[in-house]
Design an enzyme around this catalytic site. Structure first.
Site, PDB file in Angstrom:
ATOM      1  N   ASP A 252       0.827  -1.214   0.000  1.00 38.57           N
ATOM      2  CA  ASP A 252       0.000   0.000   0.000  1.00 38.57           C
ATOM      3  C   ASP A 252       0.860   1.262   0.000  1.00 38.57           C
ATOM      4  OD1 ASP A 252      -2.334   1.399  -0.026  1.00 38.57           O
ATOM      5  OD2 ASP A 252      -2.795   1.103   2.093  1.00 38.57           O
TER       6      ASP A 252
ATOM      7  N   SER B 275      -7.248  -5.830  -6.052  1.00 39.13           N
ATOM      8  CA  SER B 275      -8.375  -6.434  -5.334  1.00 39.13           C
ATOM      9  C   SER B 275      -9.647  -6.355  -6.175  1.00 39.13           C
ATOM     10  CB  SER B 275      -8.599  -5.690  -4.010  1.00 39.13           C
ATOM     11  OG  SER B 275      -9.168  -4.423  -4.261  1.00 39.13           O
TER      12      SER B 275
ATOM     13  N   ASN C 298     -10.666  -2.887  -6.493  1.00 39.91           N
ATOM     14  CA  ASN C 298      -9.841  -1.921  -7.243  1.00 39.91           C
ATOM     15  C   ASN C 298     -10.410  -1.560  -8.619  1.00 39.91           C
ATOM     16  OD1 ASN C 298      -6.595  -3.080  -5.975  1.00 39.91           O
ATOM     17  ND2 ASN C 298      -7.935  -1.444  -5.245  1.00 39.91           N
TER      18      ASN C 298
HETATM   19  C1  FPP Z   1      -1.709   0.046  -3.629  1.00 34.55           C
HETATM   20  O1  FPP Z   1      -1.285   1.392  -3.568  1.00 34.55           O
HETATM   21  C2  FPP Z   1      -1.106  -0.622  -4.802  1.00 34.55           C
HETATM   22  C3  FPP Z   1      -1.796  -1.217  -5.822  1.00 34.55           C
HETATM   23  C4  FPP Z   1      -3.276  -1.285  -5.871  1.00 34.55           C
HETATM   24  C5  FPP Z   1      -1.085  -1.811  -6.982  1.00 34.55           C
HETATM   25  C6  FPP Z   1       0.074  -2.674  -6.618  1.00 34.55           C
HETATM   26  C7  FPP Z   1       0.695  -3.227  -7.839  1.00 34.55           C
HETATM   27  C8  FPP Z   1       2.028  -3.319  -8.040  1.00 34.55           C
HETATM   28  C9  FPP Z   1       3.014  -2.890  -7.033  1.00 34.55           C
HETATM   29  C10 FPP Z   1       2.550  -3.923  -9.301  1.00 34.55           C
HETATM   30  C11 FPP Z   1       2.798  -5.397  -9.058  1.00 34.55           C
HETATM   31  C12 FPP Z   1       3.064  -6.126 -10.303  1.00 34.55           C
HETATM   32  C13 FPP Z   1       2.906  -7.490 -10.496  1.00 34.55           C
HETATM   33  C14 FPP Z   1       3.140  -8.142 -11.802  1.00 34.55           C
HETATM   34  C15 FPP Z   1       2.489  -8.360  -9.436  1.00 34.55           C
HETATM   35  P1  FPP Z   1      -2.393   2.541  -3.646  1.00 34.55           P
HETATM   36  O2  FPP Z   1      -2.556   2.938  -5.078  1.00 34.55           O
HETATM   37  O3  FPP Z   1      -3.640   2.081  -2.975  1.00 34.55           O
HETATM   38  O4  FPP Z   1      -1.696   3.677  -2.838  1.00 34.55           O
HETATM   39  P2  FPP Z   1      -2.444   4.853  -2.031  1.00 34.55           P
HETATM   40  O5  FPP Z   1      -3.176   4.178  -0.901  1.00 34.55           O
HETATM   41  O6  FPP Z   1      -1.318   5.708  -1.568  1.00 34.55           O
HETATM   42  O7  FPP Z   1      -3.364   5.557  -2.984  1.00 34.55           O
END
Ligand code: FPP
Length: 249
Positions: free
Chosen positions: A27, A72, A75
């Site tokens: 996160d 998720s 998402n």
């Molecule tokens: C949460 O941060 C992150 C995600 C929803 C995406 C995570 C995906 C990756 C790190 C890429 C992984 C790649 C593979 C192939 C597995 P957020 O956007 O919710 O952050 P915030 O809470 O600060 O808005």
């Protein structure tokens, strides 16, 4: 057996007491980008690098399984541009990293309802599963379009179907029946859950499987989570007294 201390990693880490399975809620990508005046997608790009580093570190350390929450069921509610970027990022990463995963002895698997994902992404997923299926170095589960409640509903439906068909009696249903009908049936339950960016929530992630996992929450945003941060999580895990609801003798 005398506990050995690994010399190449933090001297505080006891190699005899490593978690076998670590799960991560990655996160803070969006906030990391915002703090730098960058678009949110830059945070995801950077977060993908962090994940790659973590996977390599798990393998070097001797942690058997890493499960990462990449997308998720909730998402899909994000702006269309961000969802499309993430789908494209997953696909490009699988294409780009497959050879390295093969060389690094990574066995990749995916958990979640994969059917609504773009067909070209599903093709890459199938290809990476097939090409790494015999690898044993580290097991890497990526949760995409994953939601724990949805997973449990699917498990209940599959079990009910078996009862209806006379393959199973309702009084035979126990914990292992449930576990065997989850996406994670081939992995042990996580020993340690790491969540970055300070949020104290499970966010519909592995609700059944995390029943007795140790939880480590850090304020560090996912793109800044590095091997030193990981060491701190392991050290914290190793100081816990895991009783699984029992009293220590
Ligand atoms: C949460 O941060 C992150 C995600 C929803 C995406 C995570 C995906 C990756 C790190 C890429 C992984 C790649 C593979 C192939 C597995 P957020 O956007 O919710 O952050 P915030 O809470 O600060 O808005």
């Amino acid at each position: 057996m005398t506990a050995q201390l690994l010399t190449t990693f933090s001297s505080e880490i006891n190699s005899a007491k490593l978690p076998k399975h670590v799960a991560v809620i990655m996160d803070g990508n969006g906030r990391w980008a915002k703090q730098r005046g960058l678009p949110r997608i830059e945070g995801h790009r950077r977060g993908a690098n962090t994940l790659k580093e973590m996977l390599r570190y798990c393998k070097d350390l001797g942690i058997e399984t890493l499960t990462a929450y990449a997308f998720s069921t909730e998402n899909w509610g994000r702006p269309t541009g961000e969802v499309n970027f993430l789908m494209g990022l997953f696909e490009r990463l699988l294409q780009k990293e497959l050879r390295e995963m093969e060389e690094e002895d990574v066995c990749i698997n995916f958990i979640g309802d994969l059917s609504p994902l773009p067909a070209s992404l599903q093709d890459e997923m199938r290809r990476s599963i097939e090409r790494t299926k015999n690898n044993q170095g580290v097991f890497f589960n990526v949760a995409i379009n994953y939601g724990s409640r949805h997973e449990m509903i699917k498990a209940c439906q599959a079990i009910a179907e078996k009862v209806q068909q006379g393959e199973l009696a309702s009084n035979e249903i126990d914990e292992s029946t449930i576990s065997q009908h989850l996406y994670t049936s081939s992995s042990p339950d996580p020993d340690l859950l790491i969540r970055t960016s300070g949020e104290m929530r499970l966010s519909n992630f592995l609700l059944w499987q995390l029943a007795y996992s140790e939880i480590y929450v850090t304020d560090t945003l996912w793109p800044d989570f590095d091997s030193e941060q990981f060491d701190l999580a392991i050290e914290s895990f190793q100081q816990r007294d895991r009783r699984f609801g029992k009293v220590k003798k």
